[in-house]
Design a protein around this motif. Sequence first.
Motif, PDB file in Angstrom:
ATOM      1  N   TYR A 103      -9.143   1.551  -1.013  1.00 37.90           N
ATOM      2  CA  TYR A 103      -9.516   0.408  -1.845  1.00 37.90           C
ATOM      3  C   TYR A 103     -11.013   0.139  -1.798  1.00 37.90           C
ATOM      4  CZ  TYR A 103     -10.162  -4.397  -3.291  1.00 37.90           C
ATOM      5  OH  TYR A 103     -10.631  -5.517  -3.903  1.00 37.90           O
ATOM      6  N   SER A 122      -1.292   0.871   5.540  1.00 39.07           N
ATOM      7  CA  SER A 122      -2.169  -0.233   5.159  1.00 39.07           C
ATOM      8  C   SER A 122      -3.618   0.095   5.502  1.00 39.07           C
ATOM      9  CB  SER A 122      -1.708  -1.552   5.775  1.00 39.07           C
ATOM     10  OG  SER A 122      -1.483  -1.428   7.149  1.00 39.07           O
ATOM     11  N   ARG A 123      -3.817   0.887   6.557  1.00 36.12           N
ATOM     12  CA  ARG A 123      -5.204   1.267   6.850  1.00 36.12           C
ATOM     13  C   ARG A 123      -5.728   2.313   5.870  1.00 36.12           C
ATOM     14  NH1 ARG A 123      -5.214   2.788  12.768  1.00 36.12           N
ATOM     15  NH2 ARG A 123      -2.979   2.948  12.372  1.00 36.12           N
ATOM     16  N   ARG A 175     -13.648   0.587  -4.911  1.00 39.95           N
ATOM     17  CA  ARG A 175     -14.413  -0.540  -5.409  1.00 39.95           C
ATOM     18  C   ARG A 175     -15.899  -0.214  -5.448  1.00 39.95           C
ATOM     19  NH1 ARG A 175     -15.832  -6.055  -4.127  1.00 39.95           N
ATOM     20  NH2 ARG A 175     -15.051  -6.118  -1.994  1.00 39.95           N
ATOM     21  N   SER A 187      -4.794   2.449   2.832  1.00 40.08           N
ATOM     22  CA  SER A 187      -5.032   1.650   1.631  1.00 40.08           C
ATOM     23  C   SER A 187      -6.374   0.949   1.689  1.00 40.08           C
ATOM     24  CB  SER A 187      -3.957   0.571   1.481  1.00 40.08           C
ATOM     25  OG  SER A 187      -2.681   1.143   1.390  1.00 40.08           O
ATOM     26  N   ARG A 188      -6.669   0.412   2.841  1.00 35.25           N
ATOM     27  CA  ARG A 188      -7.925  -0.303   2.986  1.00 35.25           C
ATOM     28  C   ARG A 188      -9.110   0.609   2.689  1.00 35.25           C
ATOM     29  NH1 ARG A 188      -9.161  -3.720   8.214  1.00 35.25           N
ATOM     30  NH2 ARG A 188      -8.012  -5.187   6.932  1.00 35.25           N
ATOM     31  N   ALA A 215     -10.858   0.376  -9.964  1.00 37.71           N
ATOM     32  CA  ALA A 215      -9.826  -0.513  -9.444  1.00 37.71           C
ATOM     33  C   ALA A 215      -8.782   0.358  -8.751  1.00 37.71           C
ATOM     34  CB  ALA A 215      -9.188  -1.300 -10.572  1.00 37.71           C
ATOM     35  N   LEU A 216      -8.074  -0.228  -7.825  1.00 38.07           N
ATOM     36  CA  LEU A 216      -7.018   0.522  -7.147  1.00 38.07           C
ATOM     37  C   LEU A 216      -5.704  -0.211  -7.281  1.00 38.07           C
ATOM     38  CD1 LEU A 216      -6.434   3.015  -5.272  1.00 38.07           C
ATOM     39  CD2 LEU A 216      -6.406   1.366  -3.414  1.00 38.07           C
ATOM     40  N   LEU A 217      -4.728   0.532  -7.701  1.00 41.77           N
ATOM     41  CA  LEU A 217      -3.398   0.004  -7.903  1.00 41.77           C
ATOM     42  C   LEU A 217      -2.547   0.601  -6.801  1.00 41.77           C
ATOM     43  CD1 LEU A 217      -2.613  -0.031 -11.542  1.00 41.77           C
ATOM     44  CD2 LEU A 217      -0.760   0.656 -10.049  1.00 41.77           C
ATOM     45  N   ILE A 218      -1.706  -0.202  -6.205  1.00 42.00           N
ATOM     46  CA  ILE A 218      -0.876   0.346  -5.153  1.00 42.00           C
ATOM     47  C   ILE A 218       0.566   0.412  -5.609  1.00 42.00           C
ATOM     48  CG2 ILE A 218      -0.069   0.067  -2.785  1.00 42.00           C
ATOM     49  CD1 ILE A 218      -2.700  -0.947  -2.024  1.00 42.00           C
ATOM     50  N   ALA A 219       1.182   1.561  -5.436  1.00 36.55           N
ATOM     51  CA  ALA A 219       2.577   1.723  -5.811  1.00 36.55           C
ATOM     52  C   ALA A 219       3.374   2.030  -4.557  1.00 36.55           C
ATOM     53  CB  ALA A 219       2.728   2.838  -6.829  1.00 36.55           C
ATOM     54  N   GLU A 220       4.327   1.169  -4.262  1.00 32.62           N
ATOM     55  CA  GLU A 220       5.143   1.377  -3.072  1.00 32.62           C
ATOM     56  C   GLU A 220       6.497   1.932  -3.486  1.00 32.62           C
ATOM     57  OE1 GLU A 220       6.500  -2.135  -1.035  1.00 32.62           O
ATOM     58  OE2 GLU A 220       6.620  -1.093   0.865  1.00 32.62           O
ATOM     59  N   ASP A 267       5.621   2.963   2.252  1.00 33.14           N
ATOM     60  CA  ASP A 267       5.930   1.705   2.908  1.00 33.14           C
ATOM     61  C   ASP A 267       4.663   0.908   3.211  1.00 33.14           C
ATOM     62  OD1 ASP A 267       6.752  -0.368   4.459  1.00 33.14           O
ATOM     63  OD2 ASP A 267       7.588   0.860   6.066  1.00 33.14           O
ATOM     64  N   LEU A 268       4.534  -0.179   2.488  1.00 35.86           N
ATOM     65  CA  LEU A 268       3.342  -1.008   2.604  1.00 35.86           C
ATOM     66  C   LEU A 268       3.251  -1.693   3.962  1.00 35.86           C
ATOM     67  CD1 LEU A 268       1.363  -1.124   0.402  1.00 35.86           C
ATOM     68  CD2 LEU A 268       2.620  -3.000  -0.624  1.00 35.86           C
ATOM     69  N   THR A 269       4.397  -1.899   4.604  1.00 37.51           N
ATOM     70  CA  THR A 269       4.371  -2.645   5.853  1.00 37.51           C
ATOM     71  C   THR A 269       4.084  -1.733   7.041  1.00 37.51           C
ATOM     72  OG1 THR A 269       6.728  -2.371   6.323  1.00 37.51           O
ATOM     73  CG2 THR A 269       6.106  -4.203   4.908  1.00 37.51           C
TER      74      THR A 269
END
Lengths: 347, 347
Positions: free
Chosen positions: B97, B90-91, B101, B93-94, B106-111, B83-85
């Motif tokens: 990511y 999200s932290r 980098r 992911s940050r 590169a980073l691809l996000i799959a939800e 769940d991206l939300t």
Amino acid sequence: MPPAGSSRGTAGGRIRLTDVAERAGVTKSIASRVLNDSPGVSVRRETRRRILQAAEDLGYRAHVGARALAAAEARALALTVPDLTNPTYSRISRGAYQRARERGYALLIAEGAEQESGHSRLPDLVSAGRVDGLLVASAGPRDRIVSQLEERGVPHVFVNRAVPGSGRNVTMDVAAASARAVAHLRRLGHRRIGHIAGPTDIVPARARETGFREACREAGLKSAPVARGPFSEEGGCEATLRFFSRHRDVSALYISTLTQAIGALRGLHSLDLRVPDDVSVVAFDDLPLAAYLDPPLTTIAMPLVQLGEAATDALLEQLAGRPSRDVVVPTEPRVVERSSTSPRSDH
Amino acid sequence: MPPAGSSRGTAGGRIRLTDVAERAGVTKSIASRVLNDSPGVSVRRETRRRILQAAEDLGYRAHVGARALAAAEARALALTVPDLTNPTYSRISRGAYQRARERGYALLIAEGAEQESGHSRLPDLVSAGRVDGLLVASAGPRDRIVSQLEERGVPHVFVNRAVPGSGRNVTMDVAAASARAVAHLRRLGHRRIGHIAGPTDIVPARARETGFREACREAGLKSAPVARGPFSEEGGCEATLRFFSRHRDVSALYISTLTQAIGALRGLHSLDLRVPDDVSVVAFDDLPLAAYLDPPLTTIAMPLVQLGEAATDALLEQLAGRPSRDVVVPTEPRVVERSSTSPRSDH
DNA sequence: CTGAAAGCGCTTACAG
DNA sequence: CTGAAAGCGCTTACAG
């Protein structure tokens, strides 16, 4: 000796198109065209089935690099957001991601504050053939990136922000949202309405503020006082304190962000102003969280997931060679009434 | 006739390695090796400079597809989250990511929710050569995906969840977090502490719950009552109501999630239980939001950004051929004391 | 419509 | 150490 039943191809475990073609008894060319649904292929139904079956049996996945090289398309898109932890962007991401997946595209997310160094490397994602185009939710109209994108001919759309004249803007009807908020408050009898706005260099923040001023003017309200602050709880709190140090007579507040509204609630509390008895509050954007604040917050619900979907659609249209054009997500902003607003007839 | 000073290559606008080599007066081989810092290249300092300069002048970006094809690596990673939300993800992911980098990936996000259909397509990202490995933050130990990954030899790590025996777990010290919460409450004099937990099929939720029970046992507390609910405000609210219908005598609550805590605050309020006078509350995980709740919430701060970074590091290690091993982010959970906890000496 | 073949832009054994 | 050449796995003009 490997087991006879091994389903692996010969080269390092990877199943190639050749393997599929071989198993189906056709040439690579035909296999490729059938698998890609290329126009103008007329093989027998049975042959088609055999090819699809072979691909299925073997677990074939076309190598995206090889395809990117040969067909000059990566089948991937990148979404750039200023802040992944901001729920606004995570919902946009969700919509964009889902739609991209439906269309057979991968989505890459790039996080980076506006004007950040990493920002200038965005076009490289396209130059390097990593993605075919960009969904830009992280730039203002005057950012250098905007002109770079245009110069380098990078396919892109702006999401949740408008770059005037670009013809690439995918937005929601923010003006309508502000109008709706003001109308709702007016209907409750409020005549003195204030706005807690976001930073002026954030495009959607400014759009809300502008929408607010216009709505007030059209409603014939005498003034449309505004205080600005960063998009954070603290920013909302401080802006609210500043606001009331100058505008004591306001009976309702329209707030640019749910996050700011949380801070505003705190600010109001510290000023001994009760919500909604002394001040009614409406926040832009709705989240489940709003229902659990004290008091539960009246909000304007925005179609952010749809915005992400629409942006992907628009970019894909561009990639298909169709001319780009501005699009506004058709879903109307909607007032979600809770307990932070109440009637006022003492004016 | 094109302008003489055109810096574009001949083929369709793309700058190729050949163009760089030509401009630098070297062969493709050397250019490639210098640009990639391949070991065992010993060109003159001046030659190296010329190559780098040429690449810079031309704005050269290696085509990732071509590189992926030739070198068999995509230089990209995918992070899968339920769940991206959810701010937790999200932290993560940050962190993932940013680190990716820095390392040139590169980073691809799959939800996708656990057990969802899309989930089973995750290994395809690797099969198709789109990414080199997976950061999996979306699966439980018994999900089919886990065995698939292993069978297909897909490089991967589990983030914020442990699959026992996998040797691929990148986690935080959740047991310590629960222990810290219990210790903090005990120090304040609480002897009857309850826990609002998440669903049992969510690994990190269960880890918190287990940690809570153990901490209670070690502290010599008589019982460690628990109520479970979904990770939402509503889930937290309902679980709290259910909890107090059975355990009236509890004076403190440790809550599995900030989101649930927000619901719990509401539940407590509706039960006429004051925080912290009647019940002290500590929530797992800290966010700025916590400081703006009513009352401001005491929390256990967790190193989620670091978790994302560590996960990327671990996966990159694997890709470099080093054996994988479980890693626990070294940063200790930390109590952030606010106003939802207070001493209690009446037991 | 279909097949053989060229070519996309790289990396990297291999021979020198 | 370095250069010429093969090859990664596809797609797609091109000739048939």
